[in-house]
Design a protein around this motif. Sequence first.
Motif, PDB file in Angstrom:
ATOM      1  N   LEU A 150       4.389  -1.403 -10.702  1.00 51.71           N
ATOM      2  CA  LEU A 150       3.045  -1.390  -9.864  1.00 51.71           C
ATOM      3  C   LEU A 150       2.507  -2.613 -10.455  1.00 51.71           C
ATOM      4  N   ALA A 193      -1.036   1.104  -4.889  1.00 52.16           N
ATOM      5  CA  ALA A 193      -0.606   1.055  -6.081  1.00 52.16           C
ATOM      6  C   ALA A 193      -0.892   2.291  -6.917  1.00 52.16           C
ATOM      7  N   PRO A 197       5.430   2.587  -5.424  1.00 50.50           N
ATOM      8  CA  PRO A 197       5.879   1.025  -5.631  1.00 50.50           C
ATOM      9  C   PRO A 197       6.761   0.327  -4.427  1.00 50.50           C
ATOM     10  N   VAL A 200       4.336  -1.888  -2.849  1.00 48.56           N
ATOM     11  CA  VAL A 200       3.578  -2.810  -3.631  1.00 48.56           C
ATOM     12  C   VAL A 200       4.647  -3.837  -4.271  1.00 48.56           C
TER      13      VAL A 200
END
Length: 648
Positions: A150, A193, A197, A200
Amino acid sequence: MERAQDVETAGQAASAAGGVATEETTPTGVFGRPLHAPPRRPLPRIRFHRIDLLVATGYLALAATVLSGQWRDTDSGYLIKSGQDQTMWEWFFAVTAHSVATLRNPLGTDLQNFPAGVNMMANTASFGVGVPLTPVTLLFGPTVTFVLVLTLGLAGTAFAWYRLFSRELVDLRVAAGIGGLFCGFAPAMISHASAHPNFVVLALLPIIAGQLIRMARRALVRERIIDTARSAHDGAERQRGGVMSGWDRPRRRVRDAVALGLLVALQIALGEEPLLIFALAFGLFALVYYSHAPRTAGRVLRGITPTVALAGVITMMLTEIPLWWQFFGPQSYRSIDHGPMGNDVDALVQFPSESLGGVFSPGQNVAINPTEQNAYFGWPLLLLVVITVALLWRDRVVRAAGAVIAVFGVLSLGAVATIGKKSTGIELPWRWAEHVPLLNTVLETRLTMAAIPAIAAVLALATERAVTTWKQSAVDWKPLAWFGVLACALLPLTPTILPVTNRAPTPEFFADRTVRRYVTDGSVVMVPPPRPPDARALRWQADADFAFPLAGGYFVGPTGTTKKGIYGPDTRPTTALLVSAQDTGAVPPIDADTRMLALDDLRFWQADVLVLPATPNGDVLRETVTQLLGYAPTRVQDVWLWDVHPLR
C-alpha cells in the motif's frame, strides 16, 4: 531523455528529406508536446534529476505518514475501515508465498472453501506483487507485505504520473509534482489504501500511457517524413532511407511491442479492473484529442496498429494460462452481480472522511462502504476544474481531459441517479453499459477513478500557464490568485492518518500449531465457518502455516449452474444455523432432520474437527453444536473441539 532524442532525430530526418519546418509540415506533438519544441539535455532513462528524487522522497514520506498507524504495529494493528478485506488480502499474500515456497500452483488452492477450493486468478490476488514479495511475506509476515504494498503503491503511482506529466505534458516540475500528488493521493486512492492494493498499485498505468504516446509520436513522425520525402528530389529520397533506418526500422517496432506487451501482462497480474477502466478512459481521451484532425488520427492509428497488435499477441502469450484459469478453470465464474453500486450525486461534491475537509466539514455518508469513496472530490475542486476547463478549452489536452471527467463521472452514477441516498428515477447511460461483457463486472462507483489523472492534467497545465504568466509580468495578480484558489481546493482533500485498531491475537491452538495433531486429510470447520462478514479464521490458518484447509471462507466463487459469482461459498444449512444462533443468542430448534443436514454438511466438508474459539455468544454456539452432534466438546488450550472423524 527519449523525447529530446526523438525531436532531434525528427529534425535530422526532416532536413535530410528536404522538408521545411512550417506549421503544416512539422510534426505536431502527442499529449500536448510539439515535436519542434527545443530539446532538453538528453539524459539516460535510468537516471533521475535531483528534483525527481526529492519529489519521490516526498511522495514516499506522505504515503508512510498516511499508513503510519499500521506501520507502528504490524503485529496486531488493523485498519479499521478495511472491514474484512485486510484479512482477505493478507491471506492472499500469505497463501501465494506458501504456494511459491512449496512449489504449488498459485492459481488455485483448496486451503479455503474446502474441498471445492478457490480460483485465485478470479480473486484479484495481485500475483504481480505477491510473488516478488514472497521473501518479505515469509520473513516478516503478510501484514508487513500488505502495508508495504500500500505504501509503495501510493508513492509509486504518484511518482509515475509525475514522470509522465514532466516528460510529456509540462516543462515545469512543480506543475508535474502537483499533478502526480493528486494522482497518488486523491480521495479514491486513500479510500482504497485501507483495503484494496489492486486499486492502489497503479504505477504501471502511466508507464503504459507513456509507451503509447511515444509510439504515436514516432508513427506520426514517420508519416510526416514519408510525405515530405515523396515530394522531394531523388537524392533526398535516398537520404531519407538512411535516416529513417534508425527511426522506422522493424527492430524498433518490435522493441516497442515487447515493452507494451510486458507492461500490459504485468498490469494484468496486478489488477485487471483498473486496466479496463484505464483503457476505456485513455481511448476516450485519444478520440477527443484527435477529433479536430481526423487525418492525423488516421495516420497515428495506421502507424501504431501493427505494433499494438503484436503487443497484444505477446500479452496473450504471457497471460494465456492464467487467463484461461481465471475464466475456465476450477471455481471460475462468468460474471458477478454486485447490485446497484453507483456513486450518489452527493459523493461528487463532499469531502472524503479521511481528509481535513472530512474532519471539519463531514457530509452525509453516501458511499457504498468506507473503502469505496471513489469520488468525494469536494465542491471547491470540482468548481475549480469546471472553470479551468472552460478558460483553457482551446487546449486539446484540456478538452480531452474534460471529456473524460464528464463521461466517467456520469457513468459512475450507475443506472439510476440517487441524491442523498434517495432515488430520483432518472435513468443514466450505465443502465445499458452494465449489460456489456466485462463491464458488468466493474463496480460503477470506481469509474470516477478515470477522472483522477484527467483532473491532475488540468491542474498541471493551469499551474504551468500561471507560472509562465507570472514570469512574463511579475506584477500580474492572476498567478498568485491561481495558487491561492488551488490551495483552497486541495487543502480540504489532504489525507489524514488512516485509523487503526488492535485485533485479537490468534488462538494458541492455531498459533503454536497444536491443530496439526487433530487434522489428517480433512478440513477444520470453525463454529461458525468463516464468511465475508467474519474472516478472522483466514489469519489463524496463515499463522498455523497452512497446516489445514478451512471450510467456508471469504472469496469470490461461482454459485449454482449459472456460474454467477458471489462473495463466499454457497450457504450450507449448518452454516446458516450456526450464524443464526450467534446472531440471536438463542439455541435454535434442533430435530432429526436438522441433525441429518448437519451430518451431510460435515461429510461435504470432509471435516476432521469442529473448532469453537472465543467468540460472541460462544456458550450458545457450544450448546447448539453439542445438540447437533449428540456429544460434548473437549477443551484443548483456548478452544472447544469436537472430533468428527468417526462421522465421516
